[in-house]
Design a protein around this motif. Structure first.
Motif, PDB file in Angstrom:
ATOM      1  N   VAL A   1       0.693  -1.167   0.031  1.00 13.66           N
ATOM      2  CA  VAL A   1      -0.059   0.221   0.161  1.00 13.66           C
ATOM      3  C   VAL A   1       0.753   1.257   0.068  1.00 13.66           C
ATOM      4  O   VAL A   1       1.740   1.276   0.722  1.00 13.66           O
ATOM      5  CB  VAL A   1      -1.002  -0.110   1.192  1.00 13.66           C
TER       6      VAL A   1
ATOM      7  N   ASP B   1      -4.163   0.125  -8.798  1.00 17.85           N
ATOM      8  CA  ASP B   1      -2.668  -0.535  -8.595  1.00 17.85           C
ATOM      9  C   ASP B   1      -1.468   0.359  -8.069  1.00 17.85           C
ATOM     10  O   ASP B   1      -0.688  -0.222  -7.658  1.00 17.85           O
ATOM     11  CB  ASP B   1      -2.581  -1.703  -9.713  1.00 17.85           C
TER      12      ASP B   1
ATOM     13  N   HIS C   1      -2.158   0.592  -4.533  1.00 14.00           N
ATOM     14  CA  HIS C   1      -2.208  -0.455  -3.555  1.00 14.00           C
ATOM     15  C   HIS C   1      -2.193  -1.936  -4.521  1.00 14.00           C
ATOM     16  O   HIS C   1      -2.895  -1.959  -5.720  1.00 14.00           O
ATOM     17  CB  HIS C   1      -3.509  -0.680  -2.671  1.00 14.00           C
TER      18      HIS C   1
ATOM     19  N   TRP D   1      -2.455  -6.020  -4.147  1.00 12.01           N
ATOM     20  CA  TRP D   1      -2.762  -6.964  -3.212  1.00 12.01           C
ATOM     21  C   TRP D   1      -3.139  -8.611  -4.055  1.00 12.01           C
ATOM     22  O   TRP D   1      -3.280  -8.343  -5.078  1.00 12.01           O
ATOM     23  CB  TRP D   1      -3.453  -6.929  -2.165  1.00 12.01           C
TER      24      TRP D   1
ATOM     25  N   ALA E   1     -11.110  -2.424  -5.998  1.00 13.68           N
ATOM     26  CA  ALA E   1     -10.867  -1.430  -5.398  1.00 13.68           C
ATOM     27  C   ALA E   1     -10.419  -0.120  -6.091  1.00 13.68           C
ATOM     28  O   ALA E   1     -10.608   1.077  -5.401  1.00 13.68           O
ATOM     29  CB  ALA E   1      -9.752  -1.838  -4.238  1.00 13.68           C
ATOM     30  N   GLY E   2      -9.869  -0.585  -6.986  1.00 15.59           N
ATOM     31  CA  GLY E   2      -9.417   0.834  -8.000  1.00 15.59           C
ATOM     32  C   GLY E   2     -10.470   1.538  -8.387  1.00 15.59           C
ATOM     33  O   GLY E   2     -10.608   2.816  -8.796  1.00 15.59           O
TER      34      GLY E   2
ATOM     35  N   ASP F   1     -12.023   3.580  -5.709  1.00 12.87           N
ATOM     36  CA  ASP F   1     -10.896   4.864  -5.741  1.00 12.87           C
ATOM     37  C   ASP F   1     -11.277   5.721  -6.742  1.00 12.87           C
ATOM     38  O   ASP F   1     -11.570   6.999  -6.687  1.00 12.87           O
ATOM     39  CB  ASP F   1      -9.692   4.523  -5.944  1.00 12.87           C
TER      40      ASP F   1
ATOM     41  N   ARG G   1     -10.224   6.983   1.361  1.00 13.42           N
ATOM     42  CA  ARG G   1      -9.703   5.509   0.882  1.00 13.42           C
ATOM     43  C   ARG G   1      -8.542   5.068   1.127  1.00 13.42           C
ATOM     44  O   ARG G   1      -8.383   3.929   1.100  1.00 13.42           O
ATOM     45  CB  ARG G   1      -9.350   6.140  -0.780  1.00 13.42           C
TER      46      ARG G   1
ATOM     47  N   THR H   1      -8.398   0.958   1.933  1.00  8.77           N
ATOM     48  CA  THR H   1      -7.297   0.245   1.377  1.00  8.77           C
ATOM     49  C   THR H   1      -6.552  -0.841   2.389  1.00  8.77           C
ATOM     50  O   THR H   1      -6.295  -1.931   2.031  1.00  8.77           O
ATOM     51  CB  THR H   1      -6.270   1.071   0.741  1.00  8.77           C
ATOM     52  N   ARG H   2      -6.294  -0.144   3.467  1.00  8.85           N
ATOM     53  CA  ARG H   2      -5.634  -1.126   4.493  1.00  8.85           C
ATOM     54  C   ARG H   2      -6.459  -1.996   4.838  1.00  8.85           C
ATOM     55  O   ARG H   2      -6.005  -3.217   5.100  1.00  8.85           O
ATOM     56  CB  ARG H   2      -5.031  -0.105   5.364  1.00  8.85           C
TER      57      ARG H   2
ATOM     58  N   SER I   1      -7.050  -4.795   2.345  1.00 11.94           N
ATOM     59  CA  SER I   1      -5.673  -5.577   2.110  1.00 11.94           C
ATOM     60  C   SER I   1      -5.458  -6.410   2.941  1.00 11.94           C
ATOM     61  O   SER I   1      -4.877  -7.692   2.890  1.00 11.94           O
ATOM     62  CB  SER I   1      -4.415  -4.553   1.908  1.00 11.94           C
TER      63      SER I   1
ATOM     64  N   CYS J   1     -17.991  -1.257   3.725  1.00  7.09           N
ATOM     65  CA  CYS J   1     -17.028  -0.523   4.002  1.00  7.09           C
ATOM     66  C   CYS J   1     -17.794   0.927   4.400  1.00  7.09           C
ATOM     67  O   CYS J   1     -18.625   1.383   3.715  1.00  7.09           O
ATOM     68  CB  CYS J   1     -16.034  -0.159   2.713  1.00  7.09           C
TER      69      CYS J   1
END
Length: 546
Positions: free
Chosen positions: A297, A311, A314, A316, A326-327, A330, A358, A362-363, A366, A422
């Motif tokens: 990340v 990407d 982040h 994974w 996830a992108g 974002d 975000r 993200t964390r 991940s 989320c």
């Protein structure tokens, strides 16, 4: 320089994330330029296989979900996930997932009754990306510069100045923009140029991956076809994804810890062990696509007027399909924030919300993915030696491994929690009220009106989706028509903040009569009455609060 372009937003990278961002900006009236390295019409790699429900909700808002639903696997091809000893061997268990023909009508099973107008869609990137590209080109105010790369940029308090080089002839284009967003992948040049670094776990797993053409493979199965087919045997552990439902497949060979790397493993022998075919079986290796699973990340995703997403921000292991998805999230987050500021109704301070919102998500995601990767590795390493034996002991081993595989993996392939759970808990543009958002897992979540959560979906009395009735800006949902919304609407109008009013009948889980939805379908505020100082709330949601 051969020419100069001036545009409000420059997007570097024309993959699914960059295209989503560009389409969203253009539909909000913001001119945008996309610079993409690949030539026009060059096919993308067959990497991503799944568009999550939350991504499909975004694509619905952008007007492209219908076209995506019509593409990918044949309409009646099972989207199931099958676990077998080998691709052509006996089945250990199966996670049922409706084919796209039955996606909106199927009931029962773990992958139906999603609380959304747009359930997930299994479609490979080779079909997804051309549809997004065509949709992007159809938007007014959106240009795509293909076969080009951004070679550098500099910025000051007012603008970003970048240079794009055309790869075919070396000509250069100077680009002046208000903001630059790097959606240029895991090796992002924009991330490096802005000084951000990736932190985390550099190697979680190593995979020898092969993109093959094998028309005869479909009919060699003793079980019904599946979208994803895992092979678990003492010799090799792997996964086979159906790309077109006819002849193209991606075969993942998961390397053991003691194996040095993909180059040290006989690709053909491993592939045949996963498929369960002999030396006479013919296939074409279209391309090797070996990869390393990571959990990395970026330490920051913004440097003044420059952002990174997808990407670039982040990387994974792609469990639960949450790399690309996830992108896309974002992109949807950043698009409305940039558009609000560039349109003039939001202060520059609203852009601070992107990293505040975000970054933590993200964390969170991940770590979910990393934990699942470790559990999967344990499953692959624990295949009993008698798993293929034609005996009572072999049958018992197959039943036991099948039960374990189902329990572990149904949560990643039917991951409502990751899609809808989320929440943004520390955002500067959300009016938090002290109540904590409900926790979520990969599979489970609790719909909630706590500010920061996704707006719970409703099917309205006329059968329409609540999301289709929301405005392009903020929308005030009023569940008690006797409450006077005029003060808040007047405060919004005074600052130019777009605010629509939607009256609805009282409906669980809406436990407050007033809920303010953001343009991205997250909740900005809720209350029992309009606040005594409605201007203060408007100032917060437009990024002007201290």
């Amino acid at each position: 320089m051969s020419r100069e372009i001036e545009v409000p937003v420059l997007v570097v990278g024309g993959g699914p994330v960059g295209l989503t961002l560009a389409i969203d900006l253009a539909r909000r009236g913001i001119e945008v330029l996309v610079v993409e390295r690949r030539p026009r019409g060059a096919p993308p790699p067959p990497k991503c296989n799944h568009v999550a429900a939350r991504s499909m909700e975004i694509f619905r808002r952008l007007g492209v979900a219908g076209a995506l639903r019509e593409a990918g696997l044949p309409a009646d091809y099972p989207n199931d996930v099958s676990y077998r000893t080998r691709f052509t061997g006996p089945e250990l268990t199966r996670i049922p997932i409706p084919c796209r023909r039955d996606r909106f009508t199927a009931t029962g099973g773990p992958d139906t009754d999603w609380p959304t107008p747009e359930p997930p869609h299994r479609i490979n990137q080779i079909f997804l990306e051309p549809i997004l590209f065509a949709h992007a080109e159809a938007q007014g105010g959106l240009r795509i510069l293909c076969d080009s790369e951004v070679t550098g940029f500099e910025q000051d308090d007012d603008e970003v100045r970048a240079v794009a080089r055309h790869l075919a002839d070396g000509t250069e284009t100077a680009i002046r923009c208000r903001y630059l967003v790097g959606c240029d992948g895991g090796r992002s040049a924009i991330r490096r140029a802005m000084g951000a670094t990736l932190e985390g776990d550099a190697v979680i797993q190593r995979v020898q991956s092969s993109y093959i053409r094998a028309p005869a493979l479909l009919d060699l199965q003793r079980e019904a076809p599946a979208w994803a087919t895992f092979s678990l045997n003492p010799e090799r552990a792997g996964n086979v994804y159906a790309i077109d439902g006819r002849e193209r497949w991606v075969v993942h060979n998961y390397l053991r810890p003691e194996e040095a790397g993909p180059e040290a493993v006989d690709r053909d022998a491993a592939l045949r062990a996963i498929l369960g075919v002999g030396p006479d079986f013919a296939y074409e290796l279209i391309a090797p696509m070996d990869w390393v699973g990571r959990r990395l990340v970026a330490d920051r995703i913004r440097e003044r007027r420059v952002f990174i997403a997808g990407d670039a921000a982040h990387i994974w292991v792609p469990y639960a399909g949450y790399g690309m998805n996830a992108g896309i999230a974002d992109a949807a987050n950043l698009a409305w924030l940039l558009a609000a500021h560039l349109a003039g109704w939001a202060e520059a301070g609203i852009l601070a919300a992107h990293e505040a919102e975000r970054g933590p998500i993200t964390r969170q995601v991940s770590h979910f993915v990393m934990d699942h990767a470790h559990a999967m590795a344990g499953q692959r390493g624990g295949v009993p030696a008698e798993i293929e034996a034609d005996s009572a002991q072999g049958a018992a081993a197959r039943r036991a491994l099948g039960d374990k595989a189902y329990a572990l993996n149904v949560q990643q392939y039917c991951c409502a929690g990751l899609n809808f759970g989320c929440f943004y808990e520390a955002s500067p543009i959300i009016a938090h009220d002290g109540e904590a958002a409900p926790g979520y897992s990969m599979a489970e979540f609790t719909p909630s009106t706590v500010p920061g959560c996704r707006l719970p979906h409703l099917v309205l009395q006329d059968g329409a989706s609540l999301y289709d009735r929301l405005g392009d800006g903020y929308t005030l949902l009023r569940f008690d028509a006797t409450l006077d919304a005029a003060p808040l609407r007047a405060a919004a109008a005074a600052r130019g903040v777009p605010l629509a009013l939607l009256d609805l009948a009282p409906t669980p889980p809406y436990d407050r009569p007033l809920v303010l939805a953001r343009p991205d379908q997250h909740i900005a505020w809720r209350g029992d009455a309009i606040p005594a100082d409605p201007t203060a709330l408007i100032e917060r949601i437009r990024g002007a609060a201290a």
